[in-house]
Write an enzyme that holds these catalytic residues in place. Structure first.
Site, PDB file in Angstrom:
ATOM      1  N   ARG A 247       0.591  -9.787  34.884  1.00  0.00           N
ATOM      2  CA  ARG A 247       0.068  -8.731  34.614  1.00  0.00           C
ATOM      3  C   ARG A 247      -0.946  -9.229  33.472  1.00  0.00           C
ATOM      4  O   ARG A 247      -0.920 -10.030  32.812  1.00  0.00           O
ATOM      5  CB  ARG A 247       0.809  -7.684  33.742  1.00  0.00           C
ATOM      6  N   GLU A 276      -9.258  -4.230  34.818  1.00  0.00           N
ATOM      7  CA  GLU A 276      -9.080  -4.387  36.527  1.00  0.00           C
ATOM      8  C   GLU A 276     -10.018  -3.283  37.172  1.00  0.00           C
ATOM      9  O   GLU A 276      -9.859  -2.007  36.711  1.00  0.00           O
ATOM     10  CB  GLU A 276      -7.806  -4.241  36.753  1.00  0.00           C
ATOM     11  N   HIS A 295      -5.972  -8.393  41.828  1.00  0.00           N
ATOM     12  CA  HIS A 295      -4.445  -7.786  41.636  1.00  0.00           C
ATOM     13  C   HIS A 295      -4.013  -7.582  42.898  1.00  0.00           C
ATOM     14  O   HIS A 295      -3.886  -6.177  43.437  1.00  0.00           O
ATOM     15  CB  HIS A 295      -4.442  -6.670  40.630  1.00  0.00           C
TER      16      HIS A 295
END
Length: 347
Positions: A247, A276, A295
């Site tokens: 993360r 993000e 991601h």
């Protein structure tokens, strides 16, 4: 169809049609997708009738007013369970759930293969300089191929931070394919458990100092936020590689840029970001020895289908009176059982 079905509200984007299909096959359940653009005040009627919330795992996919915290739970007096779509749960305030007597669950292990393979792909590409040479060849002719000499993974040491489902899968791949010694830092596992999963338990400084590759696989929590910063990069071997598919927020991006720019670290593979998606002008994206992905390590067709079915089946079992399988706040279990009895009328 029963007249008063148990209601599930989904907050977020796409998981996989298998989630909807699995819920739809149950005549005693009804699924509603929450419009993320509407304010909380406009959703109160639907949320008040909700018994379960399914929410995207990533914090970046949820607007602030729909993060599962004290305010949202106050609008959901009949909710008994909150479920994260993947292994991550940073869109859920566990303390708020526990205080409300709501059990929180995730789908840990559902994307371990996807993230493990992505991590290994980054490690291979960094060591062999595949992405770097691919980009260079599109700009100019390379006459000196020796200038892009890479190295082998075989026999190198990998240090894995977080030795759960995904971390242990990375260990299997590295040790099985490339005979890589595995060091593991996980304060929640004892040495025997880590050894059974193929690693050797060490503290974080030893892992950083002894590893050729450092790979993060821990959740974002108050404990892990900012865990890897300038001090930790400095402890790493000269010429080591840093990889993360955990993360954003666990590692400091500015310090990572400095460690790469100075030549202390040979390269980095980064799948997760503080914000993000990152802007194209992000400093890390300017470095040729950085492999970046937005991601997507756990975003594969197979993983999404598996996670969707896991999530649906777990919610079905819980709403029908079964114990949660993948609890994030087990301390809430007694209060959850009492809340369940009051809301749904049976144990």
């Amino acid at each position: 169809m029963v007249s008063n079905p148990k209601r599930i509200s989904f907050i977020g984007g796409f998981i996989h049609p298998a989630f909807d299909q699995t819920i739809a096959a149950c005549g005693d359940l009804a699924l509603t997708r929450i419009d993320r653009e509407r304010p909380l005040s406009a959703l109160c009627e639907n949320l008040a009738a909700t018994h379960a919330i399914q929410v995207d795992s990533a914090r970046s996919d949820i607007p602030d007013h729909l993060l599962v915290g004290r305010e949202l739970l106050a609008a959901c007096p009949n909710v008994v369970v909150v479920s994260a779509s993947g292994a991550g749960f940073d869109a859920i305030d566990l303390a708020a759930c526990t205080a409300a007597g709501v059990i929180a669950v995730n789908q840990t292990g559902g994307n371990r293969e996807a993230v493990g393979e992505h991590t290994l792909g980054m490690m291979l590409s960094l060591a062999k300089r595949i992405a770097e040479t691919d980009r260079a060849m599109r700009i100019a002719r390379i006459d000196d191929r020796v200038a892009y000499m890479g190295d082998d993974l075989y026999g190198k040491t990998v240090g894995i931070v977080g030795f759960g489902n995904t971390g242990s899968r990375v260990a299997e791949l590295c040790s099985g394919l490339f005979a890589m010694p595995v060091l593991a830092y996980d304060p929640y596992l004892d040495a025997e458990t880590i050894a059974a999963r193929g690693g050797r338990k060490v503290d974080l400084p030893e892992l950083l100092q002894s590893s050729d590759f450092v790979s993060l696989h821990c959740p974002l929590t108050p404990e892990t936020r900012g865990m890897i910063g300038a001090r930790e990069y400095a402890l790493m071997k000269q010429g080591a590689f840093f990889v993360t598919a955990a993360r954003g927020g666990i590692h400091d991006e500015t310090s990572l840029y400095d460690a790469l720019r100075s030549g202390h670290l040979a390269g980095a593979g980064v799948d997760v970001w503080e914000t993000e998606p990152p802007e194209p002008g992000h400093p890390l994206l300017s470095l040729p020895n950085v492999i970046a992905s937005p991601h997507t390590a756990g975003v594969t067709h197979s993983a999404r289908r598996r996670l969707a079915i896991m999530a649906a089946e777990q919610l079905i079992a819980i709403l029908r009176g079964g114990d949660p399988q993948r609890m994030l706040n087990p301390e809430a279990l007694p209060a959850f059982r009492e809340r369940f009895r009051k809301v749904l009328g049976h144990a």
